[in-house]
Design a protein around this motif. Structure first.
Motif, PDB file in Angstrom:
ATOM      1  N   SER A 129      -6.149  66.270  78.179  1.00 43.82           N
ATOM      2  CA  SER A 129      -6.375  65.028  77.436  1.00 43.82           C
ATOM      3  C   SER A 129      -6.719  65.380  76.002  1.00 43.82           C
ATOM      4  CB  SER A 129      -7.487  64.192  78.078  1.00 43.82           C
ATOM      5  OG  SER A 129      -8.722  64.864  78.010  1.00 43.82           O
ATOM      6  N   ASN A 130      -6.521  64.419  75.132  1.00 41.42           N
ATOM      7  CA  ASN A 130      -6.825  64.585  73.707  1.00 41.42           C
ATOM      8  C   ASN A 130      -6.154  65.821  73.114  1.00 41.42           C
ATOM      9  OD1 ASN A 130      -8.560  62.278  73.722  1.00 41.42           O
ATOM     10  ND2 ASN A 130     -10.097  63.562  74.724  1.00 41.42           N
ATOM     11  N   LEU A 131      -4.918  66.098  73.545  1.00 41.61           N
ATOM     12  CA  LEU A 131      -4.173  67.242  73.003  1.00 41.61           C
ATOM     13  C   LEU A 131      -3.811  66.966  71.552  1.00 41.61           C
ATOM     14  CD1 LEU A 131      -2.650  69.943  73.325  1.00 41.61           C
ATOM     15  CD2 LEU A 131      -0.704  68.614  74.172  1.00 41.61           C
ATOM     16  N   ILE A 132      -4.068  67.948  70.709  1.00 44.21           N
ATOM     17  CA  ILE A 132      -3.757  67.845  69.283  1.00 44.21           C
ATOM     18  C   ILE A 132      -2.813  68.976  68.893  1.00 44.21           C
ATOM     19  CG2 ILE A 132      -4.690  67.945  66.935  1.00 44.21           C
ATOM     20  CD1 ILE A 132      -7.311  66.787  68.087  1.00 44.21           C
ATOM     21  N   PHE A 133      -1.682  68.610  68.303  1.00 48.50           N
ATOM     22  CA  PHE A 133      -0.746  69.561  67.715  1.00 48.50           C
ATOM     23  C   PHE A 133      -1.001  69.593  66.210  1.00 48.50           C
ATOM     24  CE2 PHE A 133       2.033  69.145  71.428  1.00 48.50           C
ATOM     25  CZ  PHE A 133       2.667  70.379  71.471  1.00 48.50           C
ATOM     26  N   PRO A 134      -1.383  70.738  65.638  1.00 48.44           N
ATOM     27  CA  PRO A 134      -1.428  70.807  64.179  1.00 48.44           C
ATOM     28  C   PRO A 134      -0.004  70.748  63.609  1.00 48.44           C
ATOM     29  CG  PRO A 134      -2.677  72.609  65.184  1.00 48.44           C
ATOM     30  CD  PRO A 134      -1.885  71.949  66.268  1.00 48.44           C
ATOM     31  N   GLU A 135       0.133  70.326  62.386  1.00 43.86           N
ATOM     32  CA  GLU A 135       1.441  70.276  61.754  1.00 43.86           C
ATOM     33  C   GLU A 135       2.080  71.662  61.752  1.00 43.86           C
ATOM     34  OE1 GLU A 135       3.552  68.799  57.624  1.00 43.86           O
ATOM     35  OE2 GLU A 135       1.474  68.289  58.019  1.00 43.86           O
ATOM     36  N   GLY A 136       3.370  71.710  62.066  1.00 46.23           N
ATOM     37  CA  GLY A 136       4.111  72.965  62.058  1.00 46.23           C
ATOM     38  C   GLY A 136       4.120  73.705  63.385  1.00 46.23           C
ATOM     39  N   VAL A 137       3.387  73.224  64.387  1.00 45.49           N
ATOM     40  CA  VAL A 137       3.336  73.901  65.690  1.00 45.49           C
ATOM     41  C   VAL A 137       4.439  73.348  66.585  1.00 45.49           C
ATOM     42  CG1 VAL A 137       1.950  74.296  67.762  1.00 45.49           C
ATOM     43  CG2 VAL A 137       0.884  74.413  65.507  1.00 45.49           C
ATOM     44  N   ALA A 138       5.282  74.233  67.114  1.00 49.65           N
ATOM     45  CA  ALA A 138       6.430  73.821  67.915  1.00 49.65           C
ATOM     46  C   ALA A 138       6.079  73.561  69.372  1.00 49.65           C
ATOM     47  CB  ALA A 138       7.527  74.879  67.838  1.00 49.65           C
ATOM     48  N   PHE A 139       5.108  74.305  69.927  1.00 55.98           N
ATOM     49  CA  PHE A 139       4.767  74.143  71.341  1.00 55.98           C
ATOM     50  C   PHE A 139       3.416  74.765  71.619  1.00 55.98           C
ATOM     51  CE2 PHE A 139       6.281  78.425  71.256  1.00 55.98           C
ATOM     52  CZ  PHE A 139       5.587  79.080  72.248  1.00 55.98           C
ATOM     53  N   CYS A 140       2.877  74.420  72.784  1.00 49.70           N
ATOM     54  CA  CYS A 140       1.717  75.108  73.331  1.00 49.70           C
ATOM     55  C   CYS A 140       1.897  75.125  74.847  1.00 49.70           C
ATOM     56  CB  CYS A 140       0.397  74.453  72.919  1.00 49.70           C
ATOM     57  SG  CYS A 140       0.195  72.759  73.479  1.00 49.70           S
TER      58      CYS A 140
END
Length: 161
Positions: A129-140
């Motif tokens: 929950s509350n997953l945050i992708f920083p700008e420029g990140v393609a995947f986690c």
């Protein structure tokens, strides 16, 4: 604005919070009273809207286990094209009752993403929950270890989301 120009409008959308597979569909209806249009046919700016969401991939390794053995379940969340920053993404994967966690979720490739893992040892679900992708990140990606003490065939598909 020049004739024939294109603009991009971002419309926040919320997906259902219960299980199932969903098509991303958005509908807009021109309103000549609000937009000062000559007729709805002249409004081409709202003729096409697409709601795009990150893609989730599930992978078991190994794909087949014996009773009581372990399989590593990896969740890979792929960002949108151009890798924009994203926030407040969540999902829960509910397993059949015969499958259980024997580890808490942990990052495999965090890549700057943050979030709160869902699921604990002996639970039959995992997620974030509350997953945050920083700008420029393609995947986690993150993993959990699962097992079953009941023989059977358990499919790795989207019917349990």
């Amino acid at each position: 604005m020049n004739a024939g120009s294109t603009i991009r409008i971002r419309i926040p959308a919320t997906a259902p919070s219960f299980g199932g597979a969903y098509n991303n569909i958005a509908v807009t209806t021109p309103n000549e009273d609000d937009n000062r249009e000559i007729s709805p046919k002249t409004n081409t700016s709202v003729s096409n809207i697409q709601v795009v969401a990150p893609a989730l991939i599930k992978n078991y390794d190994p794909t087949t286990i014996t009773i009581g053995a372990q399989s590593i379940l990896t969740y890979t969340i792929n960002n949108l094209a151009n890798n924009p920053s994203q926030n407040d993404l969540s999902f829960t994967d509910v397993f059949l009752s015969e499958i259980g966690l024997i580890s808490q979720p942990q990052w495999l490739e965090q890549n700057g993403c943050t979030g709160t893992f869902i699921g604990d040892t002996n639970d039959n679900f995992a997620g974030i929950s509350n997953l945050i992708f920083p700008e420029g990140v393609a995947f986690c990606s993150f993993t959990v270890i699962v097992t079953s003490n009941v023989p059977g065939i358990y499919l790795n598909d989207t019917t349990n989301f």
